[in-house]
Scaffold this active site. Structure first.
Site, PDB file in Angstrom:
ATOM      1  N   GLU A   1      -1.543  -7.797   7.739  1.00 51.06           N
ATOM      2  CA  GLU A   1      -0.397  -7.349   8.528  1.00 51.06           C
ATOM      3  C   GLU A   1      -0.322  -5.832   8.575  1.00 51.06           C
ATOM      4  O   GLU A   1      -0.898  -5.134   7.760  1.00 51.06           O
ATOM      5  CB  GLU A   1       0.901  -7.907   7.948  1.00 51.06           C
ATOM      6  CG  GLU A   1       0.993  -7.919   6.425  1.00 51.06           C
ATOM      7  CD  GLU A   1       0.915  -6.573   5.762  1.00 51.06           C
ATOM      8  OE1 GLU A   1       1.534  -5.624   6.285  1.00 51.06           O
ATOM      9  OE2 GLU A   1       0.242  -6.445   4.728  1.00 51.06           O
TER      10      GLU A   1
ATOM     11  N   GLU B   1      -2.882  -5.107   5.025  1.00 53.53           N
ATOM     12  CA  GLU B   1      -3.967  -5.173   6.015  1.00 53.53           C
ATOM     13  C   GLU B   1      -4.949  -6.318   5.751  1.00 53.53           C
ATOM     14  O   GLU B   1      -5.977  -6.413   6.411  1.00 53.53           O
ATOM     15  CB  GLU B   1      -4.786  -3.873   6.075  1.00 53.53           C
ATOM     16  CG  GLU B   1      -4.042  -2.625   6.388  1.00 53.53           C
ATOM     17  CD  GLU B   1      -4.947  -1.386   6.369  1.00 53.53           C
ATOM     18  OE1 GLU B   1      -6.185  -1.534   6.256  1.00 53.53           O
ATOM     19  OE2 GLU B   1      -4.414  -0.278   6.470  1.00 53.53           O
TER      20      GLU B   1
END
Length: 346
Positions: free
Chosen positions: A171, A315
């Site tokens: 994310e 991430e």
């Protein structure tokens, strides 16, 4: 989106066959530690006593958050869009790790508050330009929540259709640790002081303010009497968190294992497991984040992390880091000689 019957775990017979092979390999039983358990779990997931090497695929879901206006992050909201540009140019940590481990990588704009239509290499699946400020109103409408969930499901389906046999979700969204902390508190019963962390690097005063914001947001949400995890997701979540929950749910239904990343992904995992019981059997926790509360979330999910390296980047980076360990577990399981093959008496 409707609750389903609990999912079955990975195949028990295949797991038993893989475990029997482990007992025959030229080593003392258990001497390779968790590598042995990982190989057997992946075998069960694939229903192959000797599993195929992994073909990993990663989706990064990006979205903005209205709660960023409350000063709960060390960085401005504009960093979300800037980081999506960085992803597109191949310059982020997850880009490096995906290249290193030959993992397919896609970045999905599910809710960035910027026009990214011309950005090459970004999957355009925007539901809204960010969530509302969850301190004052529901973060998402029901339609937005459901659309974001579907975005995540489509991403998982794309990867699986292209042959991926292991998935990772990551994310990007400034202030998403606040939304994640709210969800974790709501779904776990933990207090904000046990869950809220420093995110991108808040000082002590910033941390105290963030805890206060989460407490007040929970109080506001409770006035709407949310009854299900999906209700809480609409009240306190974010577009990328909803998308990740859908991604996890779809992968589990299709029998494809997922390596979980850190704090935000684990919040989505709580929602997914509450909505689709048994999904957690298809998940592996890559690491314990430095973010406060992550260890307790993993305990609630019944997952033991592989690493504890003080990571807090997000991430999907922590999940990508364990890929070589998983590939090594499979290679050892498949390529080591048995005692019979080596002619070693037992």
């Amino acid at each position: 989106m409707q609750s389903t019957a609990p999912l079955m775990p990975p195949d028990a017979l295949t797991h038993a066959a893989a475990l029997a092979r482990q007992q025959q390999l030229t080593k003392p039983p258990g001497s390779l530690g968790r590598l042995e358990a990982l190989a057997c779990w992946l075998a069960a997931c694939q229903q192959r006593a000797q599993p195929e090497p992994l073909r990993p695929a990663i989706s990064i879901f990006a979205a903005d958050h209205g709660i960023a206006a409350e000063g709960v992050s060390a960085y401005p909201a504009s960093v979300t869009a800037a980081m999506v540009h960085n992803f597109a140019q191949g310059g982020a940590a997850i880009n490096v790790l995906a290249r290193q481990h030959q993992a397919r990588l896609e970045v999905v704009d599910v809710g960035v508050n910027a026009d990214l239509q011309g950005l090459v290499g970004i999957v355009q699946d925007k539901v809204a330009p960010g969530s509302a400020n969850l301190l004052h109103q529901p973060a998402l409408t029901r339609d937005q929540r459901d659309a974001a969930w579907a975005t995540g499901e489509r991403a998982a389906e794309r990867h699986i259709a292209q042959g991926a046999n292991l998935l990772i979700a990551g994310e990007m969204g400034i202030a998403n640790t606040t939304a994640a902390a709210c969800l974790i508190c709501a779904l776990s019963g933990l207090a904000p002081e046990q869950v809220v962390g420093r995110g991108t690097g808040l000082d002590d005063a910033g941390l105290l303010h963030k805890q206060t914001v989460v407490t007040r947001a929970l109080q506001r949400a409770q006035t709407h009497r949310p009854a299900t995890a999906l209700d809480w997701l609409a009240q306190l979540g974010g577009l990328e968190i909803a998308a990740i929950a859908g991604f996890l749910a779809c992968a589990a239904r299709q029998g494809v294992p997922v390596v979980l990343d850190g704090f935000i992904v684990s919040a989505a995992a709580l929602v997914c497991e509450a909505q689709q019981a048994g999904s957690r059997h298809w998940w592996l926790a890559s690491h314990q984040s430095q973010e406060t509360g992550h260890a307790m979330v993993l305990q609630q999910l019944g997952l033991t992390p592989l690493l504890d390296w003080q990571l807090r980047l997000g991430e999907g980076s922590g999940a990508a880091l364990v890929l070589p360990l998983l590939q090594a577990a499979i290679a050892l399981h498949n390529q080591m000689a048995t005692f019979a093959e080596a002619g070693i008496p037992t």
